[in-house]
Design a protein around this motif. Sequence first.
Motif, PDB file in Angstrom:
ATOM      1  N   UNK A 191      -0.432  15.503 -11.088  1.00 16.86           N
ATOM      2  CA  UNK A 191      -0.743  14.256 -10.393  1.00 16.86           C
ATOM      3  C   UNK A 191       0.528  13.665  -9.794  1.00 16.86           C
ATOM      4  N   UNK A 192       1.631  13.756 -10.526  1.00 13.08           N
ATOM      5  CA  UNK A 192       2.926  13.279 -10.024  1.00 13.08           C
ATOM      6  C   UNK A 192       3.261  13.979  -8.717  1.00 13.08           C
ATOM      7  N   UNK A 193       3.106  15.292  -8.687  1.00 14.44           N
ATOM      8  CA  UNK A 193       3.420  16.066  -7.482  1.00 14.44           C
ATOM      9  C   UNK A 193       2.512  15.678  -6.311  1.00 14.44           C
ATOM     10  N   UNK A 194       1.246  15.442  -6.588  1.00  7.14           N
ATOM     11  CA  UNK A 194       0.298  15.039  -5.545  1.00  7.14           C
ATOM     12  C   UNK A 194       0.693  13.679  -4.979  1.00  7.14           C
ATOM     13  N   UNK A 195       1.038  12.742  -5.857  1.00  6.49           N
ATOM     14  CA  UNK A 195       1.436  11.408  -5.401  1.00  6.49           C
ATOM     15  C   UNK A 195       2.728  11.459  -4.592  1.00  6.49           C
ATOM     16  N   UNK A 196       3.685  12.249  -5.037  1.00  4.23           N
ATOM     17  CA  UNK A 196       4.934  12.371  -4.288  1.00  4.23           C
ATOM     18  C   UNK A 196       4.660  12.850  -2.864  1.00  4.23           C
ATOM     19  N   UNK A 197       3.831  13.840  -2.745  1.00  4.03           N
ATOM     20  CA  UNK A 197       3.490  14.377  -1.422  1.00  4.03           C
ATOM     21  C   UNK A 197       2.787  13.320  -0.567  1.00  4.03           C
ATOM     22  N   UNK A 198       1.853  12.598  -1.161  1.00 10.22           N
ATOM     23  CA  UNK A 198       1.110  11.562  -0.431  1.00 10.22           C
ATOM     24  C   UNK A 198       2.033  10.432   0.017  1.00 10.22           C
ATOM     25  N   UNK A 199       2.947  10.009  -0.852  1.00  9.40           N
ATOM     26  CA  UNK A 199       3.891   8.954  -0.480  1.00  9.40           C
ATOM     27  C   UNK A 199       4.780   9.419   0.668  1.00  9.40           C
ATOM     28  N   UNK A 200       5.265  10.642   0.597  1.00  7.27           N
ATOM     29  CA  UNK A 200       6.108  11.161   1.672  1.00  7.27           C
ATOM     30  C   UNK A 200       5.340  11.249   2.986  1.00  7.27           C
ATOM     31  N   UNK A 201       4.089  11.714   2.936  1.00  2.00           N
ATOM     32  CA  UNK A 201       3.272  11.812   4.144  1.00  2.00           C
ATOM     33  C   UNK A 201       3.019  10.442   4.762  1.00  2.00           C
ATOM     34  N   UNK A 202       2.977   9.419   3.933  1.00  2.00           N
ATOM     35  CA  UNK A 202       2.725   8.061   4.411  1.00  2.00           C
ATOM     36  C   UNK A 202       4.014   7.249   4.595  1.00  2.00           C
ATOM     37  N   UNK A 203       5.146   7.936   4.520  1.00  2.00           N
ATOM     38  CA  UNK A 203       6.468   7.328   4.715  1.00  2.00           C
ATOM     39  C   UNK A 203       6.728   6.152   3.767  1.00  2.00           C
ATOM     40  N   UNK A 204       6.315   6.341   2.525  1.00  2.00           N
ATOM     41  CA  UNK A 204       6.565   5.336   1.502  1.00  2.00           C
ATOM     42  C   UNK A 204       7.706   5.835   0.623  1.00  2.00           C
ATOM     43  N   UNK A 205       8.795   5.094   0.655  1.00  2.00           N
ATOM     44  CA  UNK A 205       9.943   5.421  -0.167  1.00  2.00           C
ATOM     45  C   UNK A 205       9.651   4.998  -1.608  1.00  2.00           C
ATOM     46  N   UNK A 206      10.026   5.842  -2.548  1.00  2.00           N
ATOM     47  CA  UNK A 206       9.726   5.560  -3.952  1.00  2.00           C
ATOM     48  C   UNK A 206      10.846   6.091  -4.828  1.00  2.00           C
ATOM     49  N   UNK A 207      10.848   5.671  -6.071  1.00  2.70           N
ATOM     50  CA  UNK A 207      11.664   6.334  -7.080  1.00  2.70           C
ATOM     51  C   UNK A 207      10.848   6.379  -8.359  1.00  2.70           C
ATOM     52  N   UNK A 208      11.265   7.262  -9.246  1.00  7.87           N
ATOM     53  CA  UNK A 208      10.513   7.485 -10.483  1.00  7.87           C
ATOM     54  C   UNK A 208      11.376   7.098 -11.673  1.00  7.87           C
ATOM     55  N   UNK A 209      10.807   6.329 -12.566  1.00 11.54           N
ATOM     56  CA  UNK A 209      11.453   5.983 -13.833  1.00 11.54           C
ATOM     57  C   UNK A 209      10.827   6.846 -14.921  1.00 11.54           C
TER      58      UNK A 209
END
Length: 88
Positions: free
Chosen positions: A15-33
């Motif tokens: 699920x983490x990998x899916x979300x990372x891909x979706x955020x990148x596709x939508x140009x949402x910058x994120x970080x993970x704790x």
Amino acid sequence: MNNEYEVCEVYDPDFKAILEKAFLQNRISYFIKWPKISIFSRRKFVCVFCVNENVIYDAEDIVAQISEETGYEVKFLSKKSTAGDNLF
């Protein structure tokens, strides 16, 4: 100034990998704790996605949609991230 918000807690690496891909596709910058996991916890994997406060609602919509479609468990946090919280 800290303007990062914790969007959600994720319990599955897929699920983490899916979300990372979706955020990148939508140009949402994120970080993970990576919070420390208690030895008594039933969870073996936990990560927290954090985004800028300007995109919190977009990020929540993406997470909710993907969680609903895939059935992965997620816990929405929607709270301000505190500086220095388990960044590594």
